[in-house]
Scaffold this motif. Structure first.
Motif, mmCIF file in Angstrom:
data_model
loop_
_atom_site.group_PDB
_atom_site.id
_atom_site.type_symbol
_atom_site.label_atom_id
_atom_site.label_comp_id
_atom_site.label_asym_id
_atom_site.label_seq_id
_atom_site.Cartn_x
_atom_site.Cartn_y
_atom_site.Cartn_z
ATOM 1 N N UNK A 120 -1.055 12.005 1.630
ATOM 2 C CA UNK A 120 0.333 11.739 2.025
ATOM 3 C C UNK A 120 0.643 10.247 2.044
ATOM 4 N N UNK A 121 -0.341 9.460 2.473
ATOM 5 C CA UNK A 121 -0.116 8.017 2.630
ATOM 6 C C UNK A 121 -1.318 7.258 2.072
ATOM 7 N N UNK A 122 -1.035 6.184 1.363
ATOM 8 C CA UNK A 122 -2.065 5.245 0.935
ATOM 9 C C UNK A 122 -1.727 3.883 1.524
ATOM 10 N N UNK A 123 -2.681 3.326 2.277
ATOM 11 C CA UNK A 123 -2.494 1.995 2.861
ATOM 12 C C UNK A 123 -3.527 1.056 2.248
ATOM 13 N N UNK A 124 -3.062 -0.036 1.698
ATOM 14 C CA UNK A 124 -3.952 -1.015 1.108
ATOM 15 C C UNK A 124 -3.526 -2.405 1.574
ATOM 16 N N UNK A 125 -4.124 -3.427 1.007
ATOM 17 C CA UNK A 125 -3.740 -4.779 1.390
ATOM 18 C C UNK A 125 -4.838 -5.780 1.112
ATOM 19 N N UNK A 126 -4.519 -7.046 1.367
ATOM 20 C CA UNK A 126 -5.471 -8.145 1.243
ATOM 21 C C UNK A 126 -4.931 -9.333 2.015
ATOM 22 N N UNK B 80 -7.032 4.902 3.540
ATOM 23 C CA UNK B 80 -6.971 3.490 3.919
ATOM 24 C C UNK B 80 -7.952 2.741 3.028
ATOM 25 N N UNK B 81 -7.404 1.950 2.095
ATOM 26 C CA UNK B 81 -8.242 1.315 1.071
ATOM 27 C C UNK B 81 -7.850 -0.148 0.864
ATOM 28 N N UNK B 82 -8.136 -1.008 1.829
ATOM 29 C CA UNK B 82 -7.784 -2.424 1.684
ATOM 30 C C UNK B 82 -8.905 -3.244 1.049
ATOM 31 N N UNK B 83 -8.524 -4.374 0.499
ATOM 32 C CA UNK B 83 -9.473 -5.416 0.124
ATOM 33 C C UNK B 83 -9.736 -6.248 1.376
ATOM 34 N N UNK B 84 -10.637 -7.193 1.284
ATOM 35 C CA UNK B 84 -10.923 -8.057 2.426
ATOM 36 C C UNK B 84 -9.788 -9.044 2.664
ATOM 37 N N UNK B 85 -9.719 -9.561 3.881
ATOM 38 C CA UNK B 85 -8.886 -10.714 4.186
ATOM 39 C C UNK B 85 -9.834 -11.907 4.117
ATOM 40 N N UNK B 86 -9.813 -12.636 3.019
ATOM 41 C CA UNK B 86 -10.830 -13.653 2.738
ATOM 42 C C UNK B 86 -11.010 -14.627 3.897
ATOM 43 N N UNK B 87 -12.258 -14.939 4.149
ATOM 44 C CA UNK B 87 -12.667 -15.887 5.198
ATOM 45 C C UNK B 87 -12.383 -15.372 6.597
ATOM 46 N N UNK C 21 -11.817 3.621 2.484
ATOM 47 C CA UNK C 21 -12.446 3.192 1.227
ATOM 48 C C UNK C 21 -12.289 1.679 1.104
ATOM 49 N N UNK C 22 -13.229 0.893 1.606
ATOM 50 C CA UNK C 22 -13.128 -0.560 1.394
ATOM 51 C C UNK C 22 -13.222 -0.873 -0.088
ATOM 52 N N UNK C 23 -12.263 -1.646 -0.593
ATOM 53 C CA UNK C 23 -12.238 -1.930 -2.020
ATOM 54 C C UNK C 23 -12.416 -3.429 -2.285
ATOM 55 N N UNK C 24 -12.661 -3.744 -3.527
ATOM 56 C CA UNK C 24 -12.656 -5.115 -4.033
ATOM 57 C C UNK C 24 -12.277 -5.020 -5.500
ATOM 58 N N UNK D 149 -16.553 -9.575 -2.037
ATOM 59 C CA UNK D 149 -16.684 -8.260 -1.427
ATOM 60 C C UNK D 149 -16.991 -7.131 -2.391
ATOM 61 N N UNK D 150 -17.078 -7.434 -3.690
ATOM 62 C CA UNK D 150 -17.319 -6.392 -4.690
ATOM 63 C C UNK D 150 -18.648 -5.679 -4.462
ATOM 64 N N UNK D 151 -19.694 -6.428 -4.199
ATOM 65 C CA UNK D 151 -21.016 -5.828 -3.994
ATOM 66 C C UNK D 151 -20.999 -4.850 -2.829
ATOM 67 N N UNK D 152 -20.511 -5.294 -1.673
ATOM 68 C CA UNK D 152 -20.507 -4.422 -0.498
ATOM 69 C C UNK D 152 -19.621 -3.199 -0.701
ATOM 70 N N UNK D 153 -18.492 -3.388 -1.363
ATOM 71 C CA UNK D 153 -17.585 -2.258 -1.582
ATOM 72 C C UNK D 153 -18.202 -1.213 -2.499
ATOM 73 N N UNK D 154 -18.850 -1.664 -3.569
ATOM 74 C CA UNK D 154 -19.472 -0.712 -4.486
ATOM 75 C C UNK D 154 -20.691 -0.034 -3.861
#
Length: 378
Positions: free
Chosen positions: A286-292, A5-12, A39-42, A47-52
Motif C-alpha cells: 500500500x505504501x512505499x517510504x524511501x529517502x536519503x 520502508x526502503x531508505x538509503x542512508x543519511x550520510x555521515x 529493506x535498507x538500500x544503497x 552503504x552498498x556492502x551492508x545493504x546487499x
C-alpha cells in the motif's frame, strides 16, 4: 496494510537500517497493526556492502587499504553466493565521508585503495565481483585503481608516475604488461549510483567535482585531465566509453572499469531491486517510504530513492510513494512527475549541523508519525 520502508542512508549521520527503524517507530505510533517490511538500500555508493549483505548468507572480510589521501585505513569485502561472489564498495576505500571537508582535494585524491580492494577480492578465487562506485572523494578516472592492479602510467617525459602523485594531464601512455589479467576471468558488475557520462557539463567533474572540494578555477584542469586520460585509454584499448551512461560515476571509476575490466555497468538501485526481490514485495504493498540525506536535482541522475520509486510505480501504479529527506533542494517537480507522491524534510528546527545530526533519528521518527497521522484521516 502493507508498508515497505526502503531508505538509503543519511550520510555521515545514520545508516540505512537505522533510518528505516526510525520511520517504522514513527508509523507504529499510528498504524500498529500494519505489516512492515524493512529493506535498507544503497545505490552503489556508501552503504552498498551492508545493504546487499543484509539478511543474506555470507561473510564480511576485513582488509587494509589506502584511503583517498593514501593513508592506511580499514575496509571490508563481502562474500556471498557460497563464496562465488565478492562485493566491493569503493566508498570504503576512497569515500568522501572519510575525509574532513577541509582536506578534500580532487587534484590529489586517489582511487588506489579501490584497486587494492579488487586485488584482495581476486585472491579469494570468486567468479563474480560486484563493485559499487559511488560516494568517492576522487576524480582520477580510476588511474590509482589501475596502478594498484599493476598498470604503469607513463608521463610525457617517458617516466613512470608514482602512485602518490598522478597528474592525468601528464599521462602519455599506459603500460599493461604487469596488469593483473586474472580480472578477465571474472564477471565484473559495476553498481553505479548515477548515470552521468565522463565528460561535459553533466559529466563527473562539473556535476560532482564541487562537492569533492573542486573550486571553479580547478574544474577546467580536472576536466582536461579526464579528457586526456580517456583519449590515451581509447587509443590503447580501442574502445570509447566516455559518453556511456555511468562512465562518470565514482569520479570516472565507471569509465576505467568499462574500458579496462570488460565490466557491465548497471544502476546500483537496479541491482538492489533485483537482489532484494523488491518487485515481488511492492506488487501488493500500500505504501512505499524511501529517502536519503538530501533529495535535490541530482537525485534524478539515478540515485536510489528515485530509481526505486519509478520502478515501484511501474509494478504497482496504486502504491503511495513517500520520500523522507534530511534536506530538500530546489526543482523537485521532476520527482513528482516521475513517481513521488510527496517528499518531506526532517529538519524541524534551525541549528548547527552537529546539533541537527544528533537529533536525526528522533526527527525522522516525529516526521514519520506526523505523516502517518495525515494518512489515517484520508
Amino acid at each position: 496494510m502493507k508498508i515497505i520502508i526502503a531508505p538509503d542512508s543519511f550520510k555521515s549521520t545514520l545508516s540505512a537500517l537505522k533510518v528505516a527503524s526510525a520511520i517504522k517507530e514513527g508509523f507504529l505510533e499510528i498504524f500498529n497493526d500494519a505489516t512492515y517490511i524493512l529493506i535498507p538500500i544503497a545505490d552503489g555508493g556508501e552503504g552498498t556492502l551492508n545493504s546487499l549483505m543484509y539478511n543474506q548468507d555470507g561473510k564480511i572480510i576485513e582488509v587494509r587499504v589506502k584511503n583517498a589521501l593514501l593513508e592506511d585505513t580499514k575496509a571490508y569485502i563481502g562474500i556471498t553466493d557460497e563464496g562465488k561472489t565478492a562485493i566491493v564498495e569503493s566508498a570504503l576505500a576512497c569515500g568522501i565521508e572519510q575525509i574532513p571537508p577541509k582536506n578534500l582535494n580532487p587534484l590529489k585524491a586517489s582511487s588506489y585503495g579501490v584497486g587494492q580492494l579488487i586485488k584482495n577480492a581476486l585472491q579469494l578465487h570468486v567468479k563474480k565481483i560486484i563493485i559499487g562506485v559511488g560516494s568517492t572523494a576522487t576524480n582520477d578516472c580510476g588511474a590509482g585503481m589501475l596502478i594498484a592492479l599493476g598498470a604503469k602510467l607513463i608521463n610525457k617525459s617517458g617516466q613512470e608516475m608514482n602512485y602518490k602523485n598522478i597528474d592525468l594531464n601528464e599521462i602519455a601512455s599506459i603500460d599493461l604488461t604487469h596488469f593483473d589479467k586474472s580480472i578477465y576471468d571474472k564477471e565484473i558488475i559495476v553498481a553505479s549510483d548515477v548515470n552521468n557520462p565522463l565528460l561535459g557539463l553533466n559529466g563527473a567533474t562539473y556535476t560532482y567535482g564541487p562537492q569533492k572540494g573542486a573550486t571553479q578555477d580547478i574544474l577546467p584542469i580536472l576536466e582536461k585531465g579526464m579528457k586526456n586520460f580517456s583519449t590515451v585509454s581509447n587509443n590503447l584499448m580501442h574502445k570509447s566509453y566516455q559518453n556511456h551512461p555511468g562512465s562518470g560515476s565514482g569520479g570516472g571509476l565507471g569509465f576505467s572499469l568499462l574500458t579496462y575490466f570488460n565490466a557491465t555497468i548497471m544502476s546500483g538501485i537496479g541491482l538492489m531491486i533485483q537482489a532484494k526481490n523488491i518487485e515481488t514485495l511492492v506488487y501488493d504493498a500500500d505504501i512505499l517510504i524511501t529517502g536519503e540525506g538530501k533529495i535535490d536535482e541530482q537525485t534524478i541522475f539515478g540515485k536510489g530513492p528515485y530509481g526505486l520509486v519509478r520502478h515501484a510505480k511501474l509494478i504497482n501504479p496504486k502504491i503511495l510513494t513517500i520520500g523522507i529527506s534530511g534536506s530538500l533542494g530546489n526543482n523537485l517537480n521532476e520527482l513528482y512527475n516521475d513517481g513521488f507522491d510527496a517528499v518531506f524534510n526532517t529538519i524541524l528546527t534551525p541549528g548547527k549541523l552537529e546539533e541537527i545530526s544528533e537529533n536525526t533519528y528522533q526527527n525522522i521518527k516525529i516526521v514519520s508519525s506526523n505523516i502517518a497521522r495525515l494518512l489515517k484521516v484520508r
